[in-house]
Design a protein around this motif. Structure first.
Motif, PDB file in Angstrom:
ATOM      1  N   GLU A 150     -19.731 -15.394   8.194  1.00 19.02           N
ATOM      2  CA  GLU A 150     -19.445 -16.281   9.327  1.00 19.02           C
ATOM      3  C   GLU A 150     -19.300 -15.545  10.644  1.00 19.02           C
ATOM      4  N   ARG A 151     -18.674 -14.380  10.631  1.00 14.74           N
ATOM      5  CA  ARG A 151     -18.348 -13.673  11.869  1.00 14.74           C
ATOM      6  C   ARG A 151     -19.220 -12.434  12.047  1.00 14.74           C
ATOM      7  N   ASP A 152     -19.286 -11.984  13.289  1.00 18.69           N
ATOM      8  CA  ASP A 152     -20.068 -10.800  13.645  1.00 18.69           C
ATOM      9  C   ASP A 152     -19.403  -9.542  13.076  1.00 18.69           C
ATOM     10  N   HIS A 153     -20.200  -8.673  12.440  1.00 17.28           N
ATOM     11  CA  HIS A 153     -19.649  -7.416  11.920  1.00 17.28           C
ATOM     12  C   HIS A 153     -19.430  -6.377  13.003  1.00 17.28           C
ATOM     13  N   GLU A 154     -20.006  -6.592  14.192  1.00 16.49           N
ATOM     14  CA  GLU A 154     -19.860  -5.691  15.343  1.00 16.49           C
ATOM     15  C   GLU A 154     -20.314  -4.268  15.033  1.00 16.49           C
ATOM     16  N   GLY A 155     -21.265  -4.154  14.120  1.00 13.94           N
ATOM     17  CA  GLY A 155     -21.827  -2.842  13.811  1.00 13.94           C
ATOM     18  C   GLY A 155     -20.928  -1.951  12.982  1.00 13.94           C
ATOM     19  N   ARG A 156     -19.898  -2.528  12.358  1.00 16.43           N
ATOM     20  CA  ARG A 156     -18.947  -1.707  11.600  1.00 16.43           C
ATOM     21  C   ARG A 156     -19.350  -1.625  10.129  1.00 16.43           C
ATOM     22  N   ALA A 157     -19.326  -0.415   9.591  1.00 19.77           N
ATOM     23  CA  ALA A 157     -19.485  -0.194   8.153  1.00 19.77           C
ATOM     24  C   ALA A 157     -18.103   0.017   7.548  1.00 19.77           C
ATOM     25  N   VAL A 158     -17.909  -0.523   6.361  1.00 18.03           N
ATOM     26  CA  VAL A 158     -16.617  -0.408   5.677  1.00 18.03           C
ATOM     27  C   VAL A 158     -16.862   0.118   4.271  1.00 18.03           C
ATOM     28  N   GLU A 159     -16.058   1.079   3.846  1.00 16.97           N
ATOM     29  CA  GLU A 159     -16.122   1.550   2.471  1.00 16.97           C
ATOM     30  C   GLU A 159     -14.731   1.463   1.860  1.00 16.97           C
ATOM     31  N   HIS A 160     -14.611   0.572   0.849  1.00 17.00           N
ATOM     32  CA  HIS A 160     -13.363   0.442   0.100  1.00 17.00           C
ATOM     33  C   HIS A 160     -13.476   1.310  -1.149  1.00 17.00           C
ATOM     34  N   PHE A 161     -12.576   2.270  -1.298  1.00 13.83           N
ATOM     35  CA  PHE A 161     -12.523   3.032  -2.537  1.00 13.83           C
ATOM     36  C   PHE A 161     -11.624   2.284  -3.511  1.00 13.83           C
ATOM     37  N   LEU A 162     -12.221   1.820  -4.605  1.00 12.52           N
ATOM     38  CA  LEU A 162     -11.532   1.070  -5.640  1.00 12.52           C
ATOM     39  C   LEU A 162     -11.605   1.848  -6.953  1.00 12.52           C
ATOM     40  N   PRO A 163     -10.706   1.599  -7.897  1.00 14.01           N
ATOM     41  CA  PRO A 163     -10.704   2.379  -9.146  1.00 14.01           C
ATOM     42  C   PRO A 163     -12.023   2.350  -9.899  1.00 14.01           C
ATOM     43  N   SER A 164     -12.783   1.251  -9.818  1.00  9.27           N
ATOM     44  CA  SER A 164     -14.057   1.181 -10.545  1.00  9.27           C
ATOM     45  C   SER A 164     -15.195   1.859  -9.789  1.00  9.27           C
TER      46      SER A 164
END
Length: 421
Positions: free
Chosen positions: A202-216
């Motif tokens: 729905e919303r603009d990502h504004e060019g941001r990359a996100v990396e979530h480190f999760l146990p899997s």
């Protein structure tokens, strides 16, 4: 024309029409023109490249290479620059995901450290440039080869025999040509699969990359160029690379679409509003692999045929493009000196040029995956402390962002510095 080989001048045959192979073919023809024959063989050349909806992060060095080859301007308006990056570390059920590390997305001269682009758009641009520059594109597979002194005789799937000075195996991680050459393969599985898909939000990502480190395993959200819809509104989109334990993946992908979307939302978060799958999720088993040698007799391995690494740092394709830049430079320089491009001493230069870089990147991604894909409390505390310390050290952050951009050394191949061969 040589009576022995049936060739007019040197000929390079590239088995595999992926992005690394196409880049090598184009680089050789741009540098040498009619001074070299370049043949690309791949049954996939029959398909429309735009059907490939996978997305890739193109590092700054690789973008400089594409600019030097004259193709970046054709696709720049379809590429989304990564303007910043956020890294979190948490459990899936945690109500809050604290940010431990952020990176500004610019390197030298406000250049984005990476762009996101679909494989189809990039492949189509490279194919068109290859046609315009005289690459012989043949929708036939390579069945095998036989070295015959000063050339190698290449057998195509249609029964044709093609002599060449050098065969480049760019036929993927399960390379039959590498196996035929007797080159060993060191590998181990990660017991993980990478689920990839394009997500509308729905919303603009504004060019941001996100990396979530999760146990899997890591869950990456990578920004894509918005698409203009018929009603005049923008459709905001991102690519995901969802690393999951391999034994969980069949149940996830076989679940009802609404149930899978719920699982995605748990990982994606609510920061971009309502989300939906734009492409069908696909899963790929993850592993590490590296060839014991990147060359054989009149043979060079390129891209996944030479190495496969974990996608945690998004460097797989960029390593393949680095291979192409290095091999193109070595072949070009050899031919300008009157040398045989398939000779052992020429191919040894390629082995030396790529071995250290690939080994270092493979060990780094393997180590990062082992460090972050677990839920051992002492390890979590140590790694989160480390991320926090890096976040407070601007010099170290600049070093890491230049590494991610592929701008590591002055001795990098000329194409990766944006220079023509």
């Amino acid at each position: 024309m040589s009576a022995a080989t049936g060739m007019e001048g040197p000929r390079i045959v590239i088995a595999g029409g992926g992005l690394a192979g196409l880049s090598l073919a184009l680089a050789l023809k741009k540098a040498l023109g009619d001074g070299i024959g370049v043949v690309m063989c791949d049954p996939a050349l029959r398909r429309d490249p735009h059907g490939d909806k996978r997305s890739y992060a193109i590092a700054a060095a690789a973008r400089r290479m594409l600019t030097a080859l004259g193709t970046w301007d054709q696709i720049a308006d379809k590429a989304q620059p990564i303007l910043d990056m956020v890294i979190t570390d948490s459990r899936l059920q945690d109500p809050v995901r604290p940010t431990f590390l952020t990176f500004a997305g610019e390197v030298d001269g406000h250049e984005p450290f990476a762009h996101m682009i679909t494989a189809g758009d990039l492949t189509a641009a490279l194919l068109e440039a290859c046609r315009e520059n005289g690459v012989d594109l043949r929708p036939e597979g390579v069945k095998g080869f036989a070295v015959q002194g000063a050339h190698t005789e290449i057998a195509l799937a249609n029964g044709e025999s093609l002599p060449a000075s050098l065969l480049v195996a760019a036929d993927g991680a399960r390379s039959r040509l590498r196996e035929q050459a007797g080159i060993g393969w060191i590998s181990w599985p990660y017991n993980q699969s990478g689920i990839v898909a394009t997500i509308a939000h729905e919303r603009d990502h504004e060019g941001r990359a996100v990396e979530h480190f999760l146990p899997s395993g890591p869950f990456a959200i990578l920004p894509l160029k918005p698409e203009l819809q018929a009603d005049g509104n923008l459709r905001h989109r991102s690519s995901i690379v969802w690393t999951e334990r391999a034994d969980n993946v069949p149940a996830l992908l076989d679940s009802a679409p609404d149930d899978l979307l719920v699982e995605l939302e748990r990982r994606f978060g609510l920061q971009l509003g309502k989300i939906a799958f734009e492409t069908r999720p696909q899963a790929f088993p993850l592993s590490f692999g590296v060839a014991r040698s990147f060359v054989g007799e009149r043979l060079a391995l390129l891209g996944d045929a030479a190495h496969v690494i974990h996608p945690i740092a998004g460097q797989g394709l960029n390593l393949g493009l680095h291979d192409a830049a290095a091999l193109a430079e070595i072949i070009t320089d050899a031919l300008r000196l009157g040398m045989d491009p398939g000779a052992a001493d020429v191919l040894d230069q390629y082995e030396r040029a790529r071995r250290a870089d690939i080994t270092a990147m493979g060990l780094m991604t393997d180590g990062l995956n082992r460090l972050f894909s677990n839920d051992v409390l002492p390890v979590r505390l140590i790694r989160d402390l480390g991320l926090g310390l890096v976040d407070r050290m601007p010099g170290l952050k600049r070093f890491f962002i230049r590494e991610a951009a592929g701008l590591r050394a002055d001795e990098a191949p000329r194409l990766l510095r944006g220079e023509a061969l």
